[in-house]
Write an enzyme that holds these catalytic residues in place. Structure first.
Site, short mmCIF file in Angstrom:
data_model
loop_
_atom_site.label_atom_id
_atom_site.label_comp_id
_atom_site.label_asym_id
_atom_site.label_seq_id
_atom_site.Cartn_x
_atom_site.Cartn_y
_atom_site.Cartn_z
N LYS A 24 -2.23 -10.51 8.43
CA LYS A 24 -3.22 -10.26 9.53
C LYS A 24 -3.87 -8.77 9.30
O LYS A 24 -3.16 -7.95 8.66
CB LYS A 24 -2.20 -10.05 11.03
CG LYS A 24 -1.15 -9.13 10.88
CD LYS A 24 -1.38 -7.84 11.04
CE LYS A 24 -0.35 -6.77 11.33
NZ LYS A 24 -0.73 -5.38 11.35
N PRO A 109 1.19 -7.89 0.03
CA PRO A 109 1.77 -6.58 -0.42
C PRO A 109 2.70 -6.14 0.65
O PRO A 109 2.36 -6.28 1.89
CB PRO A 109 0.65 -5.72 -0.84
CG PRO A 109 -0.76 -6.43 -0.74
CD PRO A 109 -0.53 -7.66 -0.11
N GLY A 111 4.84 -3.25 2.82
CA GLY A 111 4.47 -1.72 3.51
C GLY A 111 2.76 -1.61 3.51
O GLY A 111 2.40 -0.67 3.10
N ALA A 112 2.14 -2.79 3.85
CA ALA A 112 0.88 -2.51 3.51
C ALA A 112 -0.06 -2.66 4.89
O ALA A 112 -1.25 -2.72 4.74
CB ALA A 112 0.21 -4.00 2.42
N LEU A 114 -0.31 -5.27 6.77
CA LEU A 114 -0.73 -6.77 6.72
C LEU A 114 0.16 -7.65 7.24
O LEU A 114 -0.27 -8.95 7.41
CB LEU A 114 -1.08 -7.18 5.38
CG LEU A 114 -2.17 -6.31 4.61
CD1 LEU A 114 -2.65 -6.90 3.22
CD2 LEU A 114 -3.66 -6.55 5.17
N GLY A 115 1.20 -7.11 7.59
CA GLY A 115 2.39 -8.19 8.52
C GLY A 115 2.81 -9.09 7.64
O GLY A 115 3.24 -9.99 8.13
N GLY A 117 5.75 -9.26 6.02
CA GLY A 117 7.19 -9.85 6.50
C GLY A 117 7.19 -10.56 7.84
O GLY A 117 7.98 -11.58 7.90
N SER A 118 6.47 -10.09 8.58
CA SER A 118 6.29 -10.81 10.09
C SER A 118 6.01 -12.14 9.93
O SER A 118 6.40 -12.73 10.49
CB SER A 118 5.54 -9.86 11.01
OG SER A 118 6.13 -8.50 11.17
N ASP A 151 5.67 -7.23 15.28
CA ASP A 151 4.65 -8.07 15.07
C ASP A 151 4.70 -9.64 14.83
O ASP A 151 3.91 -10.45 14.68
CB ASP A 151 4.21 -7.58 13.65
CG ASP A 151 3.16 -6.39 13.81
OD1 ASP A 151 2.92 -6.05 14.84
OD2 ASP A 151 2.83 -5.85 12.71
O1 C5P Z 1 9.55 -3.52 15.44
P1 C5P Z 1 9.51 -3.27 14.02
O2 C5P Z 1 10.71 -3.14 13.43
O3 C5P Z 1 8.54 -3.78 13.17
O4 C5P Z 1 8.91 -1.83 14.19
C1 C5P Z 1 9.17 -0.79 13.02
C2 C5P Z 1 8.97 0.64 13.68
O5 C5P Z 1 7.75 0.86 14.31
C3 C5P Z 1 9.81 1.10 14.93
O6 C5P Z 1 11.14 1.42 14.49
C4 C5P Z 1 9.15 2.23 15.68
O7 C5P Z 1 9.36 3.14 15.25
C5 C5P Z 1 7.75 1.52 15.47
N1 C5P Z 1 7.14 0.81 16.43
C6 C5P Z 1 6.70 1.53 17.78
N2 C5P Z 1 6.28 0.77 18.72
C7 C5P Z 1 5.80 -0.43 18.42
C8 C5P Z 1 6.12 -1.20 17.28
C9 C5P Z 1 6.85 -0.41 16.14
O8 C5P Z 1 7.03 2.54 17.83
N3 C5P Z 1 5.33 -1.20 19.37
#
Ligand code: C5P
Length: 316
Positions: A24, A109, A111-112, A114-115, A117-118, A151
């Protein structure tokens, strides 16, 4: 809220499925106030693109077993991988007595922004629901997804949706008009949690959501021509000064004819929006020459299903 059935199905005897999990981009990403749970309220217009991971899932007779194989040796295949966590969650919720083996071919990739892993996690939920013949509604799948990451829920409403709250409020929409994307991965990742910290440190508070963005929510059809001028990402201000390579990529995308160029999510991918395929492909070929950079010309997907069942392989 509707409770439509997810657009997947399998032959009743299928023991294996193959599912594509799309990347995404965030056409708009506003990061609003910090919530009591430490997350931030978001407002995002998200869209899938034609860069996909591939997952093959096969049921096993071994109880409570989740076995993941991945062609990218840099990714963990244990409980740190969202695919394993998603599969474990489904096994628990369905109380299925067997297990599952999953082969994951990574194209998106990590850490990009692009979602990847999600999307893999959402595909795992869809694929397993299909194999186990569990008919979760979209909302039920979204709730499972939220347990895994902010995500994940979006991917049950691909190709496009407005996402708000932590990521749990998903309102599907469709964009009319054709556009192509060029995704440029600079060769390094940006960690999401770190990016949120940088953002929080960089500002005194959040600016409220603009009325013209709020007005987009709830509209089932949006025009690319209307969306394009509104594209923005709140992570650009705190992150771009630390990553001059990303500014260079943005400028290159504009020079190559992009209508818009923006960071996706919390980075590190920068993407351009192009009006036609030929210009997008030329841009990707030129920018892909940059040392370390990977560039992909991709259509903005128009499929209504996020993770499509490509085939059921039958009993194994
Ligand atoms: O939910 P996810 O594990 O993908 O989020 C990773 C990190 O991104 C969270 O630990 C948080 O620090 C930050 N985050 C946030 N608000 C969101 C989504 C993610 O602060 N709505």
């Amino acid at each position: 809220m509707t409770s439509e059935t997810l657009p997947v199905s399998a032959a009743p005897a299928a023991r294996s499925v193959r599912i594509m999990a799309p990347a995404k981009v965030n056409l708009v990403l506003r990061v609003l106030d910090r919530r009591p749970d430490g997350y931030h309220n978001l407002w995002s217009l998200m869209h899938t693109v034609g860069l996909e991971d591939e997952l093959c899932l096969r049921l096993l007779d071994e109880p409570a077993t989740v076995r993941l194989h991945c062609d990218d040796p840099s990714l963990p295949t244990d409980g740190r991988n969202l695919v394993v966590r998603a599969a474990t969650l489904v096994l628990e919720r369905t109380q299925f007595e067997g297990g599952v083996e999953i082969h994951l071919r990574k194209r998106i990739p990590a850490g990009a922004g692009l979602g990847g892993g999600s999307s893999d996690a959402a595909a795992t939920i869809l694929g397993m629901a299909c194999l186990l013949d569990v008919r979760w509604s979209r909302e039920e799948s979204e709730r499972l997804g939220q347990e895994l990451g902010s995500d994940v829920s979006f991917f049950f409403s691909a190709p496009s949706a407005v996402v708000s709250g932590r990521g749990e409020n998903v309102t599907p929409c469709r964009l009319t008009g054709e556009r192509w994307g060029v995704l440029v991965h600079p060769g390094f990742p940006i960690e999401t949690r770190w990016a949120y910290q940088r953002l929080a440190e960089s500002r005194a508070g959040a600016t409220p959501l603009e009325e013209r963005l709020g007005e987009l929510e709830g509209k089932q059809m949006l025009r690319w021509d209307d969306v394009s001028p509104l594209m923005a990402n709140d992570f650009e201000a705190p992150l771009l000064p630390s990553f001059p390579a990303l500014v260079t990529v943005k400028n290159m995308l504009f020079r190559a004819g992009a209508e818009q160029a923006l960071l996706s999510g919390s980075g590190s991918t920068v993407f351009g929006v192009f009006r036609d395929e030929a210009t997008a492909v030329r841009a990707a070929l030129a920018i892909g020459q940059q040392p370390g950079a990977l560039a992909y010309a991709v259509p903005f997907s128009s499929d209504s299903a996020s993770c499509q069942m490509v085939s059921g392989f039958g009993p194994s």
